[in-house]
Design a protein around this motif. Structure first.
Motif, PDB file in Angstrom:
ATOM      1  N   GLU A   1     -42.082 -32.049 -23.505  1.00  0.00           N
ATOM      2  CA  GLU A   1     -40.927 -32.897 -23.244  1.00  0.00           C
ATOM      3  C   GLU A   1     -40.020 -32.189 -22.246  1.00  0.00           C
ATOM      4  OE1 GLU A   1     -40.557 -35.484 -27.328  1.00  0.00           O
ATOM      5  OE2 GLU A   1     -39.503 -33.546 -27.259  1.00  0.00           O
ATOM      6  N   ALA A   2     -39.328 -32.966 -21.446  1.00  0.00           N
ATOM      7  CA  ALA A   2     -38.634 -32.414 -20.274  1.00  0.00           C
ATOM      8  C   ALA A   2     -37.496 -31.470 -20.615  1.00  0.00           C
ATOM      9  CB  ALA A   2     -38.108 -33.556 -19.406  1.00  0.00           C
ATOM     10  N   GLY A   3     -36.918 -31.608 -21.810  1.00  0.00           N
ATOM     11  CA  GLY A   3     -35.776 -30.780 -22.157  1.00  0.00           C
ATOM     12  C   GLY A   3     -36.108 -29.411 -22.707  1.00  0.00           C
ATOM     13  N   ILE A   4     -37.382 -29.098 -22.888  1.00  0.00           N
ATOM     14  CA  ILE A   4     -37.747 -27.791 -23.412  1.00  0.00           C
ATOM     15  C   ILE A   4     -37.389 -26.701 -22.406  1.00  0.00           C
ATOM     16  CG2 ILE A   4     -40.124 -27.735 -22.512  1.00  0.00           C
ATOM     17  CD1 ILE A   4     -40.966 -26.532 -25.236  1.00  0.00           C
ATOM     18  N   LYS A   5     -36.892 -25.577 -22.905  1.00  0.00           N
ATOM     19  CA  LYS A   5     -36.542 -24.462 -22.036  1.00  0.00           C
ATOM     20  C   LYS A   5     -37.769 -23.576 -21.816  1.00  0.00           C
ATOM     21  CE  LYS A   5     -31.824 -24.376 -23.868  1.00  0.00           C
ATOM     22  NZ  LYS A   5     -30.858 -23.601 -24.674  1.00  0.00           N
ATOM     23  N   TYR A   6     -37.814 -22.939 -20.651  1.00  0.00           N
ATOM     24  CA  TYR A   6     -38.933 -22.034 -20.377  1.00  0.00           C
ATOM     25  C   TYR A   6     -38.994 -20.918 -21.419  1.00  0.00           C
ATOM     26  CZ  TYR A   6     -39.973 -24.257 -15.934  1.00  0.00           C
ATOM     27  OH  TYR A   6     -40.351 -25.165 -14.972  1.00  0.00           O
ATOM     28  N   GLY A   7     -37.830 -20.471 -21.886  1.00  0.00           N
ATOM     29  CA  GLY A   7     -37.809 -19.421 -22.895  1.00  0.00           C
ATOM     30  C   GLY A   7     -38.341 -19.861 -24.238  1.00  0.00           C
TER      31      GLY A   7
ATOM     32  N   LEU B   1     -41.856 -17.457 -13.363  1.00  0.00           N
ATOM     33  CA  LEU B   1     -40.643 -17.928 -14.007  1.00  0.00           C
ATOM     34  C   LEU B   1     -39.452 -17.613 -13.121  1.00  0.00           C
ATOM     35  CD1 LEU B   1     -41.285 -16.704 -17.669  1.00  0.00           C
ATOM     36  CD2 LEU B   1     -41.337 -19.077 -16.875  1.00  0.00           C
ATOM     37  N   ALA B   2     -38.347 -18.317 -13.363  1.00  0.00           N
ATOM     38  CA  ALA B   2     -37.119 -18.024 -12.641  1.00  0.00           C
ATOM     39  C   ALA B   2     -36.497 -16.742 -13.188  1.00  0.00           C
ATOM     40  CB  ALA B   2     -36.155 -19.199 -12.771  1.00  0.00           C
TER      41      ALA B   2
END
Length: 446
Positions: free
Chosen positions: A105-111, A127-128
């Motif tokens: 889902e789009a709201g998941i954070k990379y962390g 990753l950023a």
């Protein structure tokens, strides 16, 4: 913050007339962005928990903008009408081990995503500098890490699910129509609400990072390509106060050269972990000193559990063709006395070319010159036109989510796919439901 100051942070001065009066903002408590320099123009924020809820909200509201983790430093995600946050759309949907893809889902954070992928034996290529940002928001603005062979985060996208202006769900896929996917991935919030993202993944890996200090700027100019190619991901940090780069961060895979030498192009090996702003504590930074770690614990500069970077700050960033790297760095270094008093740090990174229409790296191997400013708005807004003028000969493109003052006509001349992008937007949002002041000025203000 003065109202005039807030308006200027939207990316350009000309956006002022389209903002609603302060008295209209009293509907509900209003959110701020991560750094506190932008207050969103409405308190009407919806938090859907399903795609069906997103569809209902999109149908309901005549004007709507999507919020991710609110890490943008300008008003690209602002609305005076209604906002939709993807905060609660934050789950892993499926992983296909054979196809090497994960859908989230789009709201998941990379962390949040990264540890799950590692547990499954997979990784993302890059990753950023901080893992606190959402997948949907990051790809929409072409957010990036570093590495001469690493594209920005959006280049990992192989599929999108988007709720468009009429409330219908549209799927874009690399397998079915790569060109159409390329046209919408870096969508600037103009296409619709991204609800799901499918990402290409690779086998998990480990990284070590080493830091070298006080590299002479002359070495950077003479050996730029060799320096930035010394690892999987390389970053150069300077505050332009002297003719040195204060820190060089080299992140290398374990199957690459480990830079154990005491000196690297005139820079000395660090003897302890460092923060990019050398006076600050390294506690919040990922481990250095060559200690191996999982990819997501080394590729970012900052740990997930800490406030990243300096906290209260402003940010600007400009993409320049890599062939002009030394010229651009030299041009900015001449402004050092003007820039340095208002700056925490500058980071110089490299990003591979890509095929994404509105990416600043479209068909362009790039470097970026990133400015993390002290929260001194008036000084920064005076400096940006000077910096942009120096970088104009190299057709510098701004980061879409950070502060800039480049005129719409100049932006249009630097994005060869802009006309085609606007046609795609018109297909999915013919009445401009997702258009706001930022887009009206910077994309349609030519």
């Amino acid at each position: 913050m003065k109202r005039k100051t807030f308006i200027q942070l939207g990316g350009t001065f000309a956006a002022a007339s389209a903002l609603s009066p302060i008295t209209a903002w009293a509907q509900a408590p209003r959110l701020q962005n991560w750094a506190g320099n932008v207050t969103y123009s409405t308190g009407n924020v919806q938090y859907p928990k399903s795609v069906a809820e997103v569809q209902s909200l999109v149908k309901k509201y005549p004007k709507l903008k999507t919020l991710g983790t609110r890490h943008c430093f300008n008003t690209i995600a602002d609305s005076k009408d209604d906002l939709l946050s993807t905060r609660d759309l934050n789950k892993v949907v499926a992983i296909d081990r054979k196809a090497k893809i994960v859908t989230v889902e789009a709201g998941i954070k990379y962390g949040e995503l990264a540890p799950y992928l590692h547990q499954q034996g997979f990784a993302l290529p890059n990753l950023a500098s901080l893992p606190h940002i959402s997948v949907g928001g990051s790809i929409t603005t072409a957010t990036h890490g570093s590495g001469v062979k690493n594209g920005n985060l959006a280049t990992s996208v192989s599929g999108l699910e988007v709720v468009v202006a009429d409330g219908s769900v549209v799927h874009f896929s690399k397998q079915t129509d790569a060109s159409k996917l390329n046209s919408v991935v870096v969508g600037l919030g103009a296409i619709g609400v991204i609800t799901k993202v499918t990402l290409d993944i690779i086998p998990t890996f480990q990284i070590r990072q080493r830091v070298f200090t006080n590299m002479p700027l002359a070495q950077v100019k003479q050996n730029f390509d060799k320096i930035v190619s010394a690892g999987y991901s390389v970053s150069l940090f300077t505050n332009w106060a002297s003719d040195t780069v204060s820190e060089v961060w080299i992140k290398s895979r374990l199957d690459e050269k480990d830079h154990t030498e005491a000196e690297f192009y005139g820079a000395k090996a660090a003897t302890k972990n460092l923060h990019p702003v050398i006076a600050q504590s390294a506690e919040k930074c990922t481990d250095q000193m060559g200690v191996p770690g999982v990819w997501y614990e080394r590729l970012p500069h900052f740990k997930m559990g800490f406030t990243p970077s300096t906290g209260k700050e402003l940010q600007s960033e400009f993409f320049i063709p890599m062939k002009h790297a030394v010229e651009a760095i030299s041009a900015i270094s001449k402004l050092g006395k003007q820039i340095s008093p208002h700056l925490f740090i500058t980071e110089i990174r490299t990003i591979a070319a890509d095929e994404l229409w509105m990416s600043p790296c479209y068909h362009q191997q790039s470097i970026t010159i990133h400015f993390t400013w002290k929260p001194e708005t008036e000084a920064v807004m005076r400096l940006l036109p000077i910096i942009e003028k120096e970088l104009a000969p190299y057709n510098a493109k701004p980061h879409w989510g950070k502060i800039f003052t480049i005129a719409p006509k100049a932006l249009a001349s630097r994005y060869e796919k802009l006309a085609g992008f606007k046609k795609v937007v018109a297909q999915y949002d013919p009445k401009g439901k997702f258009r706001n002041t930022f887009l009206s000025h910077n994309i349609y203000g030519v």
